[in-house]
Design a protein around this motif. Structure first.
Motif, PDB file in Angstrom:
ATOM      1  N   GLN A   8      42.954 -16.834  60.453  1.00  0.00           N
ATOM      2  CA  GLN A   8      42.791 -15.819  61.492  1.00  0.00           C
ATOM      3  C   GLN A   8      43.745 -16.041  62.662  1.00  0.00           C
ATOM      4  O   GLN A   8      44.134 -15.093  63.351  1.00  0.00           O
ATOM      5  CB  GLN A   8      41.341 -15.806  61.988  1.00  0.00           C
ATOM      6  CG  GLN A   8      40.335 -15.309  60.958  1.00  0.00           C
ATOM      7  CD  GLN A   8      40.544 -13.863  60.547  1.00  0.00           C
ATOM      8  OE1 GLN A   8      41.295 -13.115  61.184  1.00  0.00           O
ATOM      9  NE2 GLN A   8      39.890 -13.442  59.470  1.00  0.00           N
ATOM     10  N   SER A   9      44.136 -17.300  62.866  1.00  0.00           N
ATOM     11  CA  SER A   9      45.033 -17.597  63.988  1.00  0.00           C
ATOM     12  C   SER A   9      46.429 -17.023  63.781  1.00  0.00           C
ATOM     13  O   SER A   9      47.245 -16.992  64.707  1.00  0.00           O
ATOM     14  CB  SER A   9      45.131 -19.118  64.194  1.00  0.00           C
ATOM     15  OG  SER A   9      45.834 -19.734  63.120  1.00  0.00           O
ATOM     16  N   ALA A  10      46.728 -16.560  62.561  1.00  0.00           N
ATOM     17  CA  ALA A  10      48.047 -15.988  62.273  1.00  0.00           C
ATOM     18  C   ALA A  10      48.224 -14.619  62.923  1.00  0.00           C
ATOM     19  O   ALA A  10      49.358 -14.151  63.080  1.00  0.00           O
ATOM     20  CB  ALA A  10      48.254 -15.876  60.767  1.00  0.00           C
ATOM     21  N   GLY A  11      47.111 -13.974  63.275  1.00  0.00           N
ATOM     22  CA  GLY A  11      47.203 -12.669  63.919  1.00  0.00           C
ATOM     23  C   GLY A  11      47.834 -11.619  63.018  1.00  0.00           C
ATOM     24  O   GLY A  11      47.663 -11.631  61.799  1.00  0.00           O
ATOM     25  N   GLU A  12      48.620 -10.723  63.603  1.00  0.00           N
ATOM     26  CA  GLU A  12      49.182  -9.593  62.858  1.00  0.00           C
ATOM     27  C   GLU A  12      50.273 -10.014  61.862  1.00  0.00           C
ATOM     28  O   GLU A  12      50.596  -9.263  60.935  1.00  0.00           O
ATOM     29  CB  GLU A  12      49.769  -8.571  63.827  1.00  0.00           C
ATOM     30  CG  GLU A  12      50.924  -9.117  64.655  1.00  0.00           C
ATOM     31  CD  GLU A  12      51.480  -8.090  65.620  1.00  0.00           C
ATOM     32  OE1 GLU A  12      52.543  -8.365  66.212  1.00  0.00           O
ATOM     33  OE2 GLU A  12      50.861  -7.029  65.771  1.00  0.00           O
ATOM     34  N   HIS A  13      50.820 -11.204  62.035  1.00  0.00           N
ATOM     35  CA  HIS A  13      51.894 -11.643  61.142  1.00  0.00           C
ATOM     36  C   HIS A  13      51.380 -12.047  59.758  1.00  0.00           C
ATOM     37  O   HIS A  13      52.122 -11.986  58.779  1.00  0.00           O
ATOM     38  CB  HIS A  13      52.657 -12.815  61.761  1.00  0.00           C
ATOM     39  CG  HIS A  13      53.373 -12.456  63.026  1.00  0.00           C
ATOM     40  ND1 HIS A  13      54.416 -11.563  63.066  1.00  0.00           N
ATOM     41  CD2 HIS A  13      53.168 -12.867  64.315  1.00  0.00           C
ATOM     42  CE1 HIS A  13      54.843 -11.439  64.309  1.00  0.00           C
ATOM     43  NE2 HIS A  13      54.099 -12.218  65.089  1.00  0.00           N
ATOM     44  N   GLY A  14      50.142 -12.481  59.676  1.00  0.00           N
ATOM     45  CA  GLY A  14      49.571 -12.846  58.395  1.00  0.00           C
ATOM     46  C   GLY A  14      49.967 -14.235  57.937  1.00  0.00           C
ATOM     47  O   GLY A  14      50.530 -15.035  58.692  1.00  0.00           O
ATOM     48  N   VAL A  15      49.678 -14.501  56.644  1.00  0.00           N
ATOM     49  CA  VAL A  15      49.802 -15.851  56.089  1.00  0.00           C
ATOM     50  C   VAL A  15      50.575 -15.805  54.767  1.00  0.00           C
ATOM     51  O   VAL A  15      50.407 -14.890  53.965  1.00  0.00           O
ATOM     52  CB  VAL A  15      48.411 -16.486  55.849  1.00  0.00           C
ATOM     53  CG1 VAL A  15      48.526 -17.867  55.214  1.00  0.00           C
ATOM     54  CG2 VAL A  15      47.629 -16.560  57.154  1.00  0.00           C
ATOM     55  N   ILE A  16      51.407 -16.820  54.568  1.00  0.00           N
ATOM     56  CA  ILE A  16      52.075 -17.061  53.277  1.00  0.00           C
ATOM     57  C   ILE A  16      51.393 -18.250  52.630  1.00  0.00           C
ATOM     58  O   ILE A  16      51.134 -19.260  53.293  1.00  0.00           O
ATOM     59  CB  ILE A  16      53.569 -17.382  53.489  1.00  0.00           C
ATOM     60  CG1 ILE A  16      54.286 -16.218  54.155  1.00  0.00           C
ATOM     61  CG2 ILE A  16      54.247 -17.739  52.167  1.00  0.00           C
ATOM     62  CD1 ILE A  16      55.671 -16.572  54.675  1.00  0.00           C
ATOM     63  N   ILE A  17      51.087 -18.154  51.349  1.00  0.00           N
ATOM     64  CA  ILE A  17      50.553 -19.316  50.640  1.00  0.00           C
ATOM     65  C   ILE A  17      51.527 -19.714  49.528  1.00  0.00           C
ATOM     66  O   ILE A  17      52.217 -18.870  48.955  1.00  0.00           O
ATOM     67  CB  ILE A  17      49.137 -19.080  50.064  1.00  0.00           C
ATOM     68  CG1 ILE A  17      49.138 -17.976  49.000  1.00  0.00           C
ATOM     69  CG2 ILE A  17      48.159 -18.766  51.170  1.00  0.00           C
ATOM     70  CD1 ILE A  17      47.803 -17.858  48.277  1.00  0.00           C
ATOM     71  N   MET A  18      51.580 -21.018  49.252  1.00  0.00           N
ATOM     72  CA  MET A  18      52.479 -21.539  48.228  1.00  0.00           C
ATOM     73  C   MET A  18      51.756 -22.574  47.385  1.00  0.00           C
ATOM     74  O   MET A  18      51.129 -23.500  47.908  1.00  0.00           O
ATOM     75  CB  MET A  18      53.725 -22.167  48.850  1.00  0.00           C
ATOM     76  CG  MET A  18      54.672 -22.776  47.823  1.00  0.00           C
ATOM     77  SD  MET A  18      56.261 -23.278  48.540  1.00  0.00           S
ATOM     78  CE  MET A  18      57.047 -24.048  47.106  1.00  0.00           C
ATOM     79  N   SER A  19      51.828 -22.391  46.069  1.00  0.00           N
ATOM     80  CA  SER A  19      51.250 -23.355  45.135  1.00  0.00           C
ATOM     81  C   SER A  19      52.073 -23.347  43.858  1.00  0.00           C
ATOM     82  O   SER A  19      52.495 -22.284  43.391  1.00  0.00           O
ATOM     83  CB  SER A  19      49.795 -22.996  44.809  1.00  0.00           C
ATOM     84  OG  SER A  19      49.293 -23.826  43.785  1.00  0.00           O
TER      85      SER A  19
END
Length: 530
Positions: free
Chosen positions: A299-310
């Motif tokens: 949620q702290s990412a705000g409007e920019h969102g999140v990238i996940i890598m696995s």
């Protein structure tokens, strides 16, 4: 009848439900899985079968790193294996990645092919030797026979489960995409090489002339691997323990039901057979809430969102220079990053990047804040990305991963960067393209809608057909008997030869008759002239 009497009858009926359990029509299933990521989706199917009252026994290696010996889902049957499977794969994978980083020269290709074949042969030989020990253990064999299993559920990426089903004379259900020698369809259904790409070829179903040449050559490699590398591993075992002998391909073709971990939203259209059931994405479910600390980070990412890598279960870390380049790019982006990484912590790591040993991948992919999934292209991860509609930046490493990502890229839902090409510039360019070009997300959302629009959920299909085989003691009526035909009969070469011979005989007969008639006329003319 008074109210008091009715109440008494209700109490007695309730007690009977408590103290006298209902009849359970559960079956006995013997499972021969494959370790690693294959076990992850097999376990999900076993959880569903267990919840429906079936009794499950799982054959596992003593050195297994994913399949526990004790479980509430099943009873385990452990067979000895000298080599730890995790360390066995890890060495080959690290060598494979190093070779890729050196560039795609012909020498590199030949080395990769040789190393891959060596790894495959070693892996099958390990399992072959382990199952021979099982066959030689008369007490264990007697226990298996006395257990009166209804069927064998096997992952045919390794062959011993298929041989065991034949040895015990039990119906066989395959949880499959890959078989001993490649993709399962190639031994199950007609597979015209003109438009069906061979795994590893890097081709689509729309091929030019020279691409079809390449496809044919890759198919030759598959046949070579099957006939000269893998079949001999199992032939001696089949000849010794199976009456009248067998070969691994014919045993696969005898399977009653093929549960394919794929569907035609993901895969290219192709011919199939009545006993092929498509359960692609059966392991996918709506996202569950994230742990509190992970939710706060997202949620702290705000409007920019999140990238996940696995990069899945087999790869602990990429080469050091690649890790540093990726960390540098992640530090520049405005998004937050969650990176499953088990190696040394990169020195260029930014404050926006959270390094984890494990992540709830399914639940993260289903979170509305996730913008891009950086992945290696394993079947499970690709199908979960489709289910949740998250576009993919793919870094394929080995096995089927490039082919999986290619199918998404062809549908405009992913972008591929080869490991040899990964550097700061290419990775940054790829991340930005998938993040900010709307077509990637739109196309993936379209695939997600198509995948979910089915009359029956993939898991329900899988369980239905497993139980169907139990109820009917197999499904031979759905299985073609074509595999029993000689190859020349299958391709009608004997008929073609017969027709050509008949035509030649007919033409020669007509010619002989014409010649004879002409000779008679010529002789008559000569007689008249005299």
């Amino acid at each position: 009848m008074s109210l008091h009497q009715v109440s008494g009858i209700f109490v007695l009926f309730s007690l009977s439900l408590v103290f006298f359990p209902q009849h359970c029509d559960g079956g006995n299933i013997l499972v021969f899985p494959v370790d690693g990521s294959h076990w992850i989706n097999m376990k999900i199917l076993l959880e569903e079968l267990h919840s429906r009252g079936h009794n499950i026994s799982v054959i596992r290696a003593s050195t297994s790193w994913y399949i526990p010996e004790t479980s509430p889902l099943y009873t385990s049957i452990t067979i000895d294996m000298d080599v730890g499977l995790e360390s066995f794969f890890d060495k080959h994978i690290q060598d494979y990645m190093k070779a890729q980083r050196k560039g795609a020269s012909m020498l590199t290709f030949l080395k990769l092919t040789k190393d891959f074949c060596s790894m495959i042969v070693d892996g099958h030989s390990l399992w072959r030797d382990a199952v021979i020990q099982l066959f030689e253990n008369q007490n264990l064999v007697k226990s298996l026979k006395d257990s009166r299993y209804d069927l064998v559920l096997a992952d045919p990426a390794m062959g011993p489960g298929v041989v065991l089903a034949k040895y015990l004379n039990l119906p066989l259900v395959l949880n499959v995409r890959w078989i001993t020698s490649g993709e399962g369809h190639f031994v199950l259904a007609p597979s015209p090489l003109s438009y069906i790409p061979v795994p590893g070829s890097g081709l689509t179903d729309n091929m030019s002339f020279f691409q079809r040449v390449k496809n044919m050559l890759f198919y030759g490699l598959v046949l070579f691997q099957e006939k000269f590398l893998l079949q001999p591993i199992y032939d001696a075992m089949c000849d010794k323990y199976i009456e009248r002998g067998c070969n691994i391909v014919s045993l696969l073709q005898e399977a009653d039901i093929w549960l394919f971990r794929s569907d035609f939203v993901f895969d290219f259209p192709r011919p199939t057979m009545p006993n092929a059931v498509y359960i692609g994405g059966f392991q996918c479910k709506p996202a569950q809430p994230l742990p509190a600390d992970l939710e706060d980070f997202v949620q702290s990412a705000g409007e920019h969102g999140v990238i996940i890598m696995s990069l899945g279960t087999l790869v602990k870390t990429l080469p050091r220079e690649v890790v540093e380049e990726i960390a540098t790019v992640f530090a520049k982006v405005p998004q937050k990053v969650i990176w499953k990484h088990n190696g040394e912590r990169p020195s260029t790591l930014g404050n926006n990047t959270l390094i984890v040993d494990w992540m709830p991948q399914k639940d993260l992919l289903g979170h509305p804040q996730i913008k891009v999934f950086v992945a290696h292209g394993g079947t499970n991860g690709v199908q979960e990305a489709i289910y949740h509609g998250v576009p993919v930046l793919g870094i394929p490493l080995f096995f089927d991963q490039y082919d999986n990502l290619l199918r998404l890229q062809e549908r405009g839902a992913a972008k591929i960067i080869h490991l040899a090409d990964v550097n700061g510039d290419t990775f940054e360019e790829g991340i930005k393209e998938v993040l900010y070009k709307d077509s990637y997300r739109q196309n993936m959302h379209r695939l997600s809608r198509l995948h979910k629009d089915q009359p029956l959920a993939p898991m329900d299909k899988a369980v239905f057909w497993v139980e169907y085989v139990m109820h009917h003691k197999g499904a031979a009526h759905l299985r073609t008997e074509a595999y029993k035909m000689p190859w020349y009969s299958y391709y009608c070469l004997d008929i073609i030869l017969f027709l050509i011979t008949a035509m030649i005989v007919l033409i020669l007969s007509v010619c002989a008759m014409v010649k004879r008639v002409c000779c008679k006329r010529k002789n008559k003319k000569k007689i008249k002239q005299k």
